[in-house]
Design an enzyme around this catalytic site. Structure first.
Site, PDB file in Angstrom:
ATOM      1  N   LYS A  78       0.865  -1.186   0.000  1.00  0.00           N
ATOM      2  CA  LYS A  78       0.000   0.000   0.000  1.00  0.00           C
ATOM      3  C   LYS A  78       0.898   1.231   0.000  1.00  0.00           C
ATOM      4  CE  LYS A  78      -1.778   2.880   2.875  1.00  0.00           C
ATOM      5  NZ  LYS A  78      -1.792   4.082   2.014  1.00  0.00           N
ATOM      6  N   GLU A 128       9.806   1.890  10.403  1.00  0.00           N
ATOM      7  CA  GLU A 128      10.761   2.965  10.084  1.00  0.00           C
ATOM      8  C   GLU A 128       9.997   4.267  10.282  1.00  0.00           C
ATOM      9  OE1 GLU A 128      13.921   2.747   9.167  1.00  0.00           O
ATOM     10  OE2 GLU A 128      14.000   0.575   9.002  1.00  0.00           O
TER      11      GLU A 128
HETATM   12  P1  NAD Z   1       2.000   8.670   7.550  1.00  0.00           P
HETATM   13  O1  NAD Z   1       2.269   7.948   8.810  1.00  0.00           O
HETATM   14  O2  NAD Z   1       0.905   9.637   7.512  1.00  0.00           O
HETATM   15  O3  NAD Z   1       1.686   7.640   6.377  1.00  0.00           O
HETATM   16  C1  NAD Z   1       2.587   6.604   6.027  1.00  0.00           C
HETATM   17  C2  NAD Z   1       1.796   5.467   5.425  1.00  0.00           C
HETATM   18  O4  NAD Z   1       0.985   4.894   6.444  1.00  0.00           O
HETATM   19  C3  NAD Z   1       0.847   5.899   4.325  1.00  0.00           C
HETATM   20  O5  NAD Z   1       0.800   4.886   3.329  1.00  0.00           O
HETATM   21  C4  NAD Z   1      -0.468   6.007   5.049  1.00  0.00           C
HETATM   22  O6  NAD Z   1      -1.591   5.827   4.222  1.00  0.00           O
HETATM   23  C5  NAD Z   1      -0.351   4.864   6.043  1.00  0.00           C
HETATM   24  N1  NAD Z   1      -1.191   4.988   7.233  1.00  0.00           N
HETATM   25  C6  NAD Z   1      -1.623   6.126   7.854  1.00  0.00           C
HETATM   26  N2  NAD Z   1      -2.397   5.807   8.909  1.00  0.00           N
HETATM   27  C7  NAD Z   1      -2.438   4.458   8.972  1.00  0.00           C
HETATM   28  C8  NAD Z   1      -3.099   3.533   9.821  1.00  0.00           C
HETATM   29  N3  NAD Z   1      -3.866   3.930  10.829  1.00  0.00           N
HETATM   30  N4  NAD Z   1      -2.928   2.211   9.592  1.00  0.00           N
HETATM   31  C9  NAD Z   1      -2.158   1.784   8.567  1.00  0.00           C
HETATM   32  N5  NAD Z   1      -1.532   2.607   7.725  1.00  0.00           N
HETATM   33  C10 NAD Z   1      -1.655   3.933   7.908  1.00  0.00           C
HETATM   34  O7  NAD Z   1       3.378   9.318   7.118  1.00  0.00           O
HETATM   35  P2  NAD Z   1       3.671  10.215   5.841  1.00  0.00           P
HETATM   36  O8  NAD Z   1       3.123  11.570   6.137  1.00  0.00           O
HETATM   37  O9  NAD Z   1       3.269   9.517   4.595  1.00  0.00           O
HETATM   38  O10 NAD Z   1       5.260  10.254   5.844  1.00  0.00           O
HETATM   39  C11 NAD Z   1       5.972  11.098   6.667  1.00  0.00           C
HETATM   40  C12 NAD Z   1       6.472  10.378   7.889  1.00  0.00           C
HETATM   41  O11 NAD Z   1       7.200   9.222   7.512  1.00  0.00           O
HETATM   42  C13 NAD Z   1       7.424  11.204   8.707  1.00  0.00           C
HETATM   43  O12 NAD Z   1       7.129  11.069  10.072  1.00  0.00           O
HETATM   44  C14 NAD Z   1       8.775  10.585   8.405  1.00  0.00           C
HETATM   45  O13 NAD Z   1       9.738  10.755   9.390  1.00  0.00           O
HETATM   46  C15 NAD Z   1       8.428   9.166   8.227  1.00  0.00           C
HETATM   47  N6  NAD Z   1       9.439   8.479   7.434  1.00  0.00           N
HETATM   48  C16 NAD Z   1      10.309   7.609   8.056  1.00  0.00           C
HETATM   49  C17 NAD Z   1      11.290   6.990   7.330  1.00  0.00           C
HETATM   50  C18 NAD Z   1      12.258   6.036   7.959  1.00  0.00           C
HETATM   51  O14 NAD Z   1      12.875   5.294   7.228  1.00  0.00           O
HETATM   52  N7  NAD Z   1      12.418   6.025   9.242  1.00  0.00           N
HETATM   53  C19 NAD Z   1      11.397   7.214   5.978  1.00  0.00           C
HETATM   54  C20 NAD Z   1      10.515   8.113   5.382  1.00  0.00           C
HETATM   55  C21 NAD Z   1       9.522   8.726   6.130  1.00  0.00           C
END
Ligand code: NAD
Length: 467
Positions: free
Chosen positions: A167, A242
């Protein structure tokens, strides 16, 4: 509208609903992807489960050949995919090509080799230890490096012999569609890779709770990661997370200050600050503080912001209006809490598009909101310290521990300080990012490691045979 990719075929979503994909530079709708439903997840997990016995039994060399063919095709199509990423998430085209597309193509090629060469068996006294693919993997990814984050999961999972349901982020999903197309073109067997686009609380949660999913690998915010982990606990799935970061760039007094500040500013601003491992806190000795702030402002002035397709621009827009508003909120908060705005601010640099000026705060003290929370925009906080111990304490003083940097007069000194930090990656005197080195977080930055051989180990189960 696009279709889901399930069991080797493009399929309409059971929901019949769609999600608009918006170009953040123009605010125009450029595409529509299906808003997947729990029934789609059901179909995709079934397909992945059905494909698992034969895929996991396929010789590693055979799996490697298919992945290598996919890496070649990804490289061939890199120009077009980079344009897609520049359009749906706003990365400047050159960066979208080199870092957002060709780097993941390289990572995929690396896992194609490891599919064959990664050791799977070991003798310990009278035991034969065998390592087997874990099963059906649910991969949930964010928008900031939309292809890279996918490859970091899908490539090692497929190399290990797992099957996958992906996803991608609903905010920048188009690279995932290109990847599905590539896997289809190279003849990956049906069901080995499945794509279900949609919203996190619907599709992501259905994946995290599905009893036939063996491992859920999530990259995204700490809040959503926590939710995924708690849902996955019900069926005792393996979970890899991550998550966010608030990484520190420690500049010791004997370092090359000019280089450390210049590279530090670049690291913080790259991808418009939408990088989980960005060094968003620059720690400088009190005696060099004013000079460091001056150098940082001088460096920031070179960061032109604008159209990702204009090669003179170094920063594109933020990915969405919501992300722009979040960053603006933090810039306001920094000022309210008494940090000194020395560059940038909340004034939009362009009337259209989700742009924010690169921004620098001085006089930031430990504990301020902008010092503790992940902003995920081009906002740098410069923090003074008095001793090495205090610098380490400030660096470790957040809930995160994803990355960081140490600059010193000698590599030995920088390494000694880096060893003290509770964080997953540290650049020594500007050491460059290595996509073969394990990447992942301490503390609330996550669980597990991606990339390199450790990244492949995440997708293996261990069995001991007593002989
Ligand atoms: P997000 O948590 O909003 O979304 C990430 C993914 O999770 C998306 O596909 C989203 O649809 C899904 N998601 C959201 N709520 C969910 C739920 N309740 N259950 C299952 N899936 C769910 O994050 P974002 O805004 O897309 O990305 C930014 C964040 O990602 C930042 O906090 C960043 O630090 C983190 N990030 C971490 C790494 C790493 O390797 N540590 C890499 C890139 C981004």
């Amino acid at each position: 509208m696009r279709q889901l990719y399930i069991g080797g075929a493009w399929t309409a979503s059971a929901s019949g609903e769609s999600i608009d994909v918006v170009n953040p530079a123009t605010e125009e709708i450029i595409d529509r992807v299906p808003a997947g439903a729990p029934d789609d997840v059901e179909a995709a997990v079934r397909a992945a489960r059905a494909a698992f016995p034969s895929w996991s039994a396929t010789d590693g060399g055979e799996r490697g050949k298919l992945l290598a063919a996919a890496a070649d095709l990804l490289t061939e199509r890199a120009g077009e995919i980079a344009q897609t990423i520049a359009t749906d998430m706003g990365a400047p085209l050159g960066f979208a090509l080199k870092v957002q597309t060709l780097m993941p193509a390289g990572v995929l090629a690396g896992y194609a080799e490891l599919a064959e060469t990664h050791p799977r068996e070991q003798r310990v006294a009278n035991s034969l230890i065998v390592r087997e693919p874990v099963g059906v993997v649910a991969a949930i990814t964010p928008w900031n490096y939309p292809l890279h984050q996918i490859i970091c999961k899908v490539a090692p999972a497929l190399a290990a012999g797992c099957t996958v349901v992906l996803k991608p982020s609903e905010v920048a999903p188009l690279a995932a569609y290109a990847l599905a197309d590539i896997f289809h073109a190279v003849g990956l067997p049906p069901g080995v890779f499945n794509l279900v686009s949609g919203r996190g609380p619907v599709v992501g949660e259905a994946m995290a709770t599905h009893p036939e999913v063996d491992l859920v690998s999530f990259t995204g915010s700490t809040t959503a990661g926590r939710r995924v982990a708690s849902l996955a606990a019900e069926t005792v799935k393996r979970v890899a997370l991550e998550l966010g970061g608030k990484s520190a760039n420690i500049i010791l007094p004997d370092a090359d200050l000019r280089a450390a500040v210049k590279v530090g500013v670049a690291n913080c601003f790259v991808n418009s600050g939408q990088t989980c491992s960005a060094w968003t806190r620059m720690l400088v000795h009190r005696d060099q503080y004013d000079e460091a702030v001056r150098l940082a402002v001088e460096a920031a002035a070179k960061y032109t912001v604008g159209d990702p397709f204009d090669e003179t621009n170094r920063l594109g827009p933020l990915v969405s209006a919501a992300q722009r508003d979040r960053v603006v909120h933090y810039i306001n908060r920094g000022q309210e809490e008494g940090a000194r705005l020395v560059y940038g601010g909340t004034e939009p640099p362009h009337p259209r598009g989700f742009y924010v000026e690169p921004t620098i705060f001085a006089a930031v003290s430990p504990g301020m909101t902008i010092e503790q929370e992940e902003i995920f925009g081009p906002v740098l906080s410069i923090i003074p310290y008095l001793s090495e111990d205090e610098a380490v304490q400030i660096a470790d003083g957040t809930k995160y521990g994803l990355a960081g940097a140490v600059w010193a007069g000698s590599e030995d000194r920088a390494v000694a300080v880096a060893r003290r930090l509770r964080t997953g990656q540290v650049a020594i005197n500007g050491g460059s990012f290595n996509p073969q080195a394990p990447f992942g977080g301490y503390k609330q930055s996550g669980i597990g490691r991606e990339m390199g051989e450790l990244g492949l180990d995440e997708y293996l189960e261990t069995k001991s045979l007593q002989l």
